[in-house]
Scaffold this motif. Structure first.
Motif, PDB file in Angstrom:
ATOM      1  N   ILE A 119     -38.872 -31.172 -28.257  1.00 31.08           N
ATOM      2  CA  ILE A 119     -39.650 -32.396 -28.484  1.00 31.08           C
ATOM      3  C   ILE A 119     -39.251 -33.053 -29.810  1.00 31.08           C
ATOM      4  CG2 ILE A 119     -41.971 -33.288 -28.913  1.00 31.08           C
ATOM      5  CD1 ILE A 119     -43.007 -31.091 -27.019  1.00 31.08           C
ATOM      6  N   ALA A 120     -39.035 -32.238 -30.837  1.00 31.86           N
ATOM      7  CA  ALA A 120     -38.712 -32.781 -32.160  1.00 31.86           C
ATOM      8  C   ALA A 120     -37.284 -33.310 -32.240  1.00 31.86           C
ATOM      9  CB  ALA A 120     -38.919 -31.705 -33.223  1.00 31.86           C
ATOM     10  N   PHE A 121     -36.349 -32.652 -31.538  1.00 37.80           N
ATOM     11  CA  PHE A 121     -34.930 -33.028 -31.611  1.00 37.80           C
ATOM     12  C   PHE A 121     -34.357 -33.209 -30.207  1.00 37.80           C
ATOM     13  CE2 PHE A 121     -35.680 -30.097 -35.256  1.00 37.80           C
ATOM     14  CZ  PHE A 121     -35.623 -31.049 -36.267  1.00 37.80           C
ATOM     15  N   PRO A 122     -34.693 -34.304 -29.526  1.00 42.91           N
ATOM     16  CA  PRO A 122     -34.189 -34.522 -28.158  1.00 42.91           C
ATOM     17  C   PRO A 122     -32.756 -35.051 -28.143  1.00 42.91           C
ATOM     18  CG  PRO A 122     -35.595 -36.344 -28.790  1.00 42.91           C
ATOM     19  CD  PRO A 122     -35.604 -35.381 -29.947  1.00 42.91           C
ATOM     20  N   ASP A 123     -31.923 -34.487 -29.008  1.00 40.59           N
ATOM     21  CA  ASP A 123     -30.522 -34.879 -29.098  1.00 40.59           C
ATOM     22  C   ASP A 123     -29.740 -33.646 -29.522  1.00 40.59           C
ATOM     23  OD1 ASP A 123     -28.170 -35.903 -31.080  1.00 40.59           O
ATOM     24  OD2 ASP A 123     -28.486 -37.307 -29.420  1.00 40.59           O
ATOM     25  N   ILE A 124     -28.619 -33.366 -28.867  1.00 39.25           N
ATOM     26  CA  ILE A 124     -27.903 -32.119 -29.094  1.00 39.25           C
ATOM     27  C   ILE A 124     -27.381 -31.997 -30.523  1.00 39.25           C
ATOM     28  CG2 ILE A 124     -25.665 -32.996 -28.328  1.00 39.25           C
ATOM     29  CD1 ILE A 124     -27.146 -29.479 -27.665  1.00 39.25           C
ATOM     30  N   GLU A 125     -26.963 -33.107 -31.148  1.00 36.15           N
ATOM     31  CA  GLU A 125     -26.440 -33.040 -32.506  1.00 36.15           C
ATOM     32  C   GLU A 125     -27.530 -32.740 -33.525  1.00 36.15           C
ATOM     33  OE1 GLU A 125     -24.146 -36.437 -33.493  1.00 36.15           O
ATOM     34  OE2 GLU A 125     -22.524 -35.951 -32.091  1.00 36.15           O
ATOM     35  N   ARG A 126     -28.767 -33.099 -33.226  1.00 36.04           N
ATOM     36  CA  ARG A 126     -29.881 -32.807 -34.125  1.00 36.04           C
ATOM     37  C   ARG A 126     -30.479 -31.428 -33.830  1.00 36.04           C
ATOM     38  NH1 ARG A 126     -33.889 -37.457 -33.179  1.00 36.04           N
ATOM     39  NH2 ARG A 126     -35.023 -36.407 -34.857  1.00 36.04           N
ATOM     40  N   LEU A 127     -30.470 -31.040 -32.564  1.00 39.83           N
ATOM     41  CA  LEU A 127     -31.053 -29.753 -32.180  1.00 39.83           C
ATOM     42  C   LEU A 127     -30.144 -28.583 -32.515  1.00 39.83           C
ATOM     43  CD1 LEU A 127     -33.205 -28.071 -30.479  1.00 39.83           C
ATOM     44  CD2 LEU A 127     -31.654 -28.430 -28.550  1.00 39.83           C
ATOM     45  N   PHE A 128     -28.829 -28.766 -32.296  1.00 38.08           N
ATOM     46  CA  PHE A 128     -27.939 -27.618 -32.308  1.00 38.08           C
ATOM     47  C   PHE A 128     -27.842 -26.885 -33.649  1.00 38.08           C
ATOM     48  CE2 PHE A 128     -23.853 -25.351 -31.890  1.00 38.08           C
ATOM     49  CZ  PHE A 128     -24.164 -24.616 -30.754  1.00 38.08           C
ATOM     50  N   PRO A 129     -27.866 -27.567 -34.818  1.00 36.40           N
ATOM     51  CA  PRO A 129     -27.815 -26.797 -36.068  1.00 36.40           C
ATOM     52  C   PRO A 129     -28.934 -25.767 -36.188  1.00 36.40           C
ATOM     53  CG  PRO A 129     -27.347 -29.091 -36.511  1.00 36.40           C
ATOM     54  CD  PRO A 129     -27.769 -29.016 -35.069  1.00 36.40           C
ATOM     55  N   CYS A 130     -30.177 -26.159 -35.861  1.00 34.77           N
ATOM     56  CA  CYS A 130     -31.300 -25.206 -35.893  1.00 34.77           C
ATOM     57  C   CYS A 130     -31.104 -24.120 -34.851  1.00 34.77           C
ATOM     58  CB  CYS A 130     -32.621 -25.936 -35.647  1.00 34.77           C
ATOM     59  SG  CYS A 130     -33.068 -27.138 -36.906  1.00 34.77           S
ATOM     60  N   HIS A 131     -30.705 -24.520 -33.663  1.00 35.49           N
ATOM     61  CA  HIS A 131     -30.505 -23.571 -32.572  1.00 35.49           C
ATOM     62  C   HIS A 131     -29.407 -22.570 -32.917  1.00 35.49           C
ATOM     63  CE1 HIS A 131     -30.296 -22.149 -28.424  1.00 35.49           C
ATOM     64  NE2 HIS A 131     -28.998 -22.299 -28.493  1.00 35.49           N
ATOM     65  N   ALA A 132     -28.302 -23.038 -33.472  1.00 36.65           N
ATOM     66  CA  ALA A 132     -27.194 -22.156 -33.825  1.00 36.65           C
ATOM     67  C   ALA A 132     -27.601 -21.162 -34.902  1.00 36.65           C
ATOM     68  CB  ALA A 132     -25.993 -22.987 -34.285  1.00 36.65           C
ATOM     69  N   ALA A 133     -28.407 -21.610 -35.864  1.00 32.37           N
ATOM     70  CA  ALA A 133     -28.869 -20.704 -36.919  1.00 32.37           C
ATOM     71  C   ALA A 133     -29.740 -19.585 -36.336  1.00 32.37           C
ATOM     72  CB  ALA A 133     -29.646 -21.487 -37.977  1.00 32.37           C
ATOM     73  N   ILE A 134     -30.597 -19.928 -35.379  1.00 36.12           N
ATOM     74  CA  ILE A 134     -31.448 -18.922 -34.738  1.00 36.12           C
ATOM     75  C   ILE A 134     -30.597 -17.923 -33.956  1.00 36.12           C
ATOM     76  CG2 ILE A 134     -33.240 -18.566 -32.980  1.00 36.12           C
ATOM     77  CD1 ILE A 134     -34.341 -21.350 -33.820  1.00 36.12           C
ATOM     78  N   MET A 135     -29.592 -18.419 -33.211  1.00 34.74           N
ATOM     79  CA  MET A 135     -28.720 -17.530 -32.448  1.00 34.74           C
ATOM     80  C   MET A 135     -27.903 -16.632 -33.376  1.00 34.74           C
ATOM     81  SD  MET A 135     -29.491 -17.968 -29.349  1.00 34.74           S
ATOM     82  CE  MET A 135     -28.233 -16.867 -28.719  1.00 34.74           C
ATOM     83  N   ALA A 136     -27.482 -17.159 -34.520  1.00 41.62           N
ATOM     84  CA  ALA A 136     -26.756 -16.338 -35.488  1.00 41.62           C
ATOM     85  C   ALA A 136     -27.622 -15.172 -35.964  1.00 41.62           C
ATOM     86  CB  ALA A 136     -26.312 -17.190 -36.673  1.00 41.62           C
ATOM     87  N   CYS A 137     -28.920 -15.431 -36.130  1.00 40.35           N
ATOM     88  CA  CYS A 137     -29.841 -14.356 -36.526  1.00 40.35           C
ATOM     89  C   CYS A 137     -29.955 -13.298 -35.426  1.00 40.35           C
ATOM     90  CB  CYS A 137     -31.215 -14.937 -36.844  1.00 40.35           C
ATOM     91  SG  CYS A 137     -31.261 -15.971 -38.319  1.00 40.35           S
ATOM     92  N   PHE A 138     -30.046 -13.725 -34.169  1.00 39.31           N
ATOM     93  CA  PHE A 138     -30.103 -12.777 -33.053  1.00 39.31           C
ATOM     94  C   PHE A 138     -28.863 -11.879 -33.039  1.00 39.31           C
ATOM     95  CE2 PHE A 138     -33.173 -15.629 -30.708  1.00 39.31           C
ATOM     96  CZ  PHE A 138     -34.160 -14.669 -30.565  1.00 39.31           C
ATOM     97  N   PHE A 139     -27.680 -12.484 -33.164  1.00 32.45           N
ATOM     98  CA  PHE A 139     -26.444 -11.702 -33.123  1.00 32.45           C
ATOM     99  C   PHE A 139     -26.351 -10.765 -34.326  1.00 32.45           C
ATOM    100  CE2 PHE A 139     -24.793 -15.520 -30.651  1.00 32.45           C
ATOM    101  CZ  PHE A 139     -24.905 -14.879 -29.421  1.00 32.45           C
ATOM    102  N   THR A 140     -26.850 -11.208 -35.467  1.00 31.62           N
ATOM    103  CA  THR A 140     -26.804 -10.367 -36.665  1.00 31.62           C
ATOM    104  C   THR A 140     -27.662  -9.118 -36.507  1.00 31.62           C
ATOM    105  OG1 THR A 140     -26.394 -12.287 -38.095  1.00 31.62           O
ATOM    106  CG2 THR A 140     -27.243 -10.298 -39.144  1.00 31.62           C
ATOM    107  N   VAL A 141     -28.916  -9.301 -36.060  1.00 36.20           N
ATOM    108  CA  VAL A 141     -29.794  -8.132 -35.919  1.00 36.20           C
ATOM    109  C   VAL A 141     -29.314  -7.216 -34.798  1.00 36.20           C
ATOM    110  CG1 VAL A 141     -31.804  -9.302 -36.896  1.00 36.20           C
ATOM    111  CG2 VAL A 141     -31.420  -9.403 -34.434  1.00 36.20           C
TER     112      VAL A 141
END
Length: 217
Positions: A119-141
């Motif tokens: 809802i906050a970032f209905p655009d891939i270029e705005r959403l993806f930085p936050c999304h990628a950071a979260i996925m990086a945390c998943f892969f790290t743990v």
């Protein structure tokens, strides 16, 4: 056809094959961690199909806001589910701990996060930085959770899996920094190498799948 769309189609095909392979392995091997990983790969295939739908939808002059938010939420949540199940499988392999009611609460939290970001970032270029950071945390743990196994054969599988997870964590952290910084502060900088991001992802994900299969077999 756009290079990125072709790369995404190739990635979807590879991930679907990996999900099918791991699913077949779960039918002959009663391994809980393998079942978690199999479900995770299925979730990733769903996420990538949703991302393909987003890419096609945004080519229209006036895409439906409801459809856009829905696809973004499905994409984000399915990828978070993938990351969570990869971590849960690594944890189960090392300690034998299974998913319990507390974990279901975490999955509900990820669903709320996915909807909120869509809802906050209905655009891939705005959403993806936050999304990628979260996925990086998943892969790290998940990489941290990979521990040395008793047998020499499993030791190789752990090393391959841990290396692939570490590389995926670095890759997604790179996405978060590059896209987040240049898209918002200097959008004139061309990021040509990101056209092949789906192929980078697929290559490392195949390495991760190889490590999982080594552990299982």
């Amino acid at each position: 056809m756009d290079v990125n769309i072709v790369s995404m189609i190739v990635q979807v095909a590879i991930i679907t094959l990996v999900a099918a392979l791991l699913h077949e392995l779960t039918r002959v091997m009663n391994l809980r961690f393998l079942a978690y990983w199999s479900r995770g790969w299925i979730a990733l295939a769903v996420a990538l199909c949703a991302l393909l739908g987003i890419t096609r939808l945004q080519q229209f002059a006036h895409p439906s806001p409801v459809a856009t938010v829905t696809l973004f939420a499905i994409y984000s949540y399915a990828e978070y589910l993938f990351g969570y199940l990869v971590w849960a499988g690594c944890r189960n392999h090392h300690s034998g701990r299974t998913i319990d009611p507390h974990d279901w609460g975490a999955m509900a939290m990820f669903a709320a996060l996915a909807i909120g970001l869509a809802i906050a970032f209905p655009d891939i270029e705005r959403l993806f930085p936050c999304h990628a950071a979260i996925m990086a945390c998943f892969f790290t743990v998940a990489a941290i959770e990979c521990r040395t196994a008793n047998s020499e054969h499993r030791l190789v599988g752990v090393r391959v899996l841990r290396l692939a997870l570490a590389c995926l964590a670095i890759l997604f952290a790179h996405y978060a920094v590059m896209i987040g910084w240049f898209a918002h502060y200097d959008p004139t900088v061309p990021l040509f190498h990101l056209q092949y991001s789906a192929l980078y992802d697929a290559t490392l994900e195949v390495g991760m799948a190889f490590g999982m299969i080594l552990l299982a077999t």
